[in-house]
Design a protein around this motif. Structure first.
Motif, mmCIF file in Angstrom:
data_model
loop_
_atom_site.group_PDB
_atom_site.id
_atom_site.type_symbol
_atom_site.label_atom_id
_atom_site.label_comp_id
_atom_site.label_asym_id
_atom_site.label_seq_id
_atom_site.Cartn_x
_atom_site.Cartn_y
_atom_site.Cartn_z
ATOM 1 N N ALA A 1 0.841 -1.209 0.000
ATOM 2 C CA ALA A 1 0.000 0.000 0.000
ATOM 3 C C ALA A 1 0.873 1.256 0.000
ATOM 4 O O ALA A 1 0.561 2.233 -0.702
ATOM 5 N N LYS B 1 2.361 1.910 -3.399
ATOM 6 C CA LYS B 1 1.356 2.463 -4.302
ATOM 7 C C LYS B 1 1.232 3.973 -4.080
ATOM 8 O O LYS B 1 1.207 4.754 -5.020
ATOM 9 N N SER B 2 1.172 4.352 -2.792
ATOM 10 C CA SER B 2 1.031 5.765 -2.461
ATOM 11 C C SER B 2 2.267 6.550 -2.909
ATOM 12 O O SER B 2 2.141 7.640 -3.476
ATOM 13 N N LEU C 1 2.187 6.885 -6.675
ATOM 14 C CA LEU C 1 1.236 7.901 -7.126
ATOM 15 C C LEU C 1 1.796 9.304 -6.921
ATOM 16 O O LEU C 1 1.472 10.222 -7.650
ATOM 17 N N SER C 2 2.632 9.459 -5.881
ATOM 18 C CA SER C 2 3.178 10.793 -5.632
ATOM 19 C C SER C 2 4.534 10.965 -6.318
ATOM 20 O O SER C 2 5.230 11.932 -6.079
ATOM 21 N N PRO D 1 -5.967 -2.779 2.482
ATOM 22 C CA PRO D 1 -7.018 -1.763 2.305
ATOM 23 C C PRO D 1 -8.390 -2.426 2.192
ATOM 24 O O PRO D 1 -8.485 -3.554 1.697
ATOM 25 N N ARG E 1 -10.755 6.921 -1.320
ATOM 26 C CA ARG E 1 -9.598 7.744 -1.653
ATOM 27 C C ARG E 1 -10.016 8.874 -2.601
ATOM 28 O O ARG E 1 -9.590 10.017 -2.453
ATOM 29 N N PRO F 1 2.547 17.275 -1.438
ATOM 30 C CA PRO F 1 2.765 17.944 -2.726
ATOM 31 C C PRO F 1 2.192 17.072 -3.841
ATOM 32 O O PRO F 1 2.357 15.853 -3.810
ATOM 33 N N ALA F 2 1.504 17.683 -4.803
ATOM 34 C CA ALA F 2 0.877 16.902 -5.886
ATOM 35 C C ALA F 2 1.949 16.258 -6.744
ATOM 36 O O ALA F 2 3.040 16.807 -6.906
ATOM 37 N N TYR F 3 1.620 15.089 -7.305
ATOM 38 C CA TYR F 3 2.629 14.351 -8.057
ATOM 39 C C TYR F 3 2.998 15.026 -9.381
ATOM 40 O O TYR F 3 3.933 14.629 -10.059
#
Lengths: 149, 196
Positions: free
Chosen positions: A136, A139-140, A143-144, B46, B54, B142-144
């Protein structure tokens, strides 16, 4: 006669205090099982190629949110996040899961992320839940844009 | 045909031993096919609706200053009646909680019957908890996209419900709740950025 009674009473009371004071606390409960610590550490740890501690910690928090945890504390200085998940259905049917994640620099370009979890007041030693957590987190971080393993 | 009975006996023993070996082998195959269930394998996985949650919990926001965005999030939580109890501004994280009543009309009849029985048997009627703790926590990442002024705010709401004969911990998944938070956040950012 009275003196003898007082002496006997003092002796018995002292003995009782001495014996109850000696109630054994198992070493394992405090120190953990030394033989398994090294193995456990490798199960609980992953190394990531990044120098951005803050970003890794933020993604750790986000991952814990994915897993329905409540964050109990988060601190950039020490690089730790602690969280708790309490599930209860009805009365007496509950599970209590606690986790602490630490993020520490390993070398000039890498960071070690270590997770240790406790399930219903027992140390979680099974590798599968840790694999689940790191999947997990990967994955996070992916994504970032921080993944990297 | 000298010693024929010895030879027959030997052959029979050989057959029996072959049979028992093959039987054992079959049993072993069956034992290997047994599915071993690990009681911990579902831990730290999850939930089934994690992806859906999400999507409603995260919003990308453009802001020139992360600190202003952080303070705007705090202001919204305060507007919603939360008391901030955990925070680390350097990580863009904060958590707030509030306690509210949680009436339990479905359990009222049972409570009244139990209290009546207690009074009739000469005891004090018991008092039952009827409240809930609602917790909100957010983290700013911070956005990717890598643009300096783009951030992602993720907010989650949890509820710990305490009612007679019912205790429940859950993540709140009503999308309207999250929409309301982000709508209030947009207004708060506007106010902060225009120093109103």
């Amino acid at each position: 006669m009275n003196n003898t009674i007082i002496k006997a009473f003092t002796l018995v009371t002292g003995l009782v205090f001495f014996l109850t004071g000696c109630s054994a606390i198992p070493d394992d409960a405090v120190l953990g099982n030394a033989a398994q610590q090294l193995k456990l550490r490798s199960i609980q740890s992953r190394v990531y190629e990044t120098t951005d501690k803050s970003s890794v910690l933020r993604n750790v928090i986000s991952t814990l949110q994915d897993l329905d945890f409540l964050i109990e504390s988060a601190d950039l200085g020490t690089g730790t996040v602690s969280a708790r998940k309490f599930a209860m259905k009805g009365i007496g049917n509950y599970s209590n899961l606690k986790i602490t994640i630490s993020v520490q620099p390993k070398s000039a370009r890498t960071m070690t992320v270590r997770a240790n979890a406790e399930f219903n007041n027992k140390l979680l030693e099974d590798p599968v839940p840790y694999q689940n957590f790191f999947t997990a987190l990967n994955k996070s971080l992916f994504l970032s844009g921080k993944l990297v393993e | 045909m000298k010693y024929w009975h010895v030879k027959t006996g030997f052959m029979l023993m050989l057959l029996v031993s072959f049979y028992s070996v093959s039987l054992n082998a079959e049993t072993n195959i069956e034992a290997k096919e047994e599915v071993i269930v690990n009681p911990f394998e579902k831990l730290l996985l999850p939930s089934a609706n994690a992806e859906k949650l999400r999507r409603i919990q995260i919003k990308r926001i453009t802001s020139a200053d992360e600190n202003k965005l952080y303070m705007a999030c705090i202001a919204v939580l305060q507007d919603m009646g939360f008391n901030i109890d955990k925070r680390d501004q350097l990580l863009g994280f904060a958590r707030g909680a509030k306690n509210r009543k949680a009436e339990a009309p479905a359990q009222e009849l049972t409570i009244n019957i139990l209290n009546l029985m207690a009074i009739l048997s000469g005891n004090q009627p018991a008092s039952y908890e009827k409240d809930q703790t609602i917790t909100a926590m957010f983290v700013i990442t911070p956005a990717y996209t890598g643009r300096r002024n783009e951030f992602e705010v993720r907010i989650t709401f949890h509820r710990f419900l305490r009612q007679p004969f019912r205790i429940q911990a859950e993540v709140l998944d009503n999308p309207e709740l999250y929409k309301s938070f982000f709508s209030l956040l947009d207004k708060a950012i506007f106010l902060k950025e225009h120093k109103l």
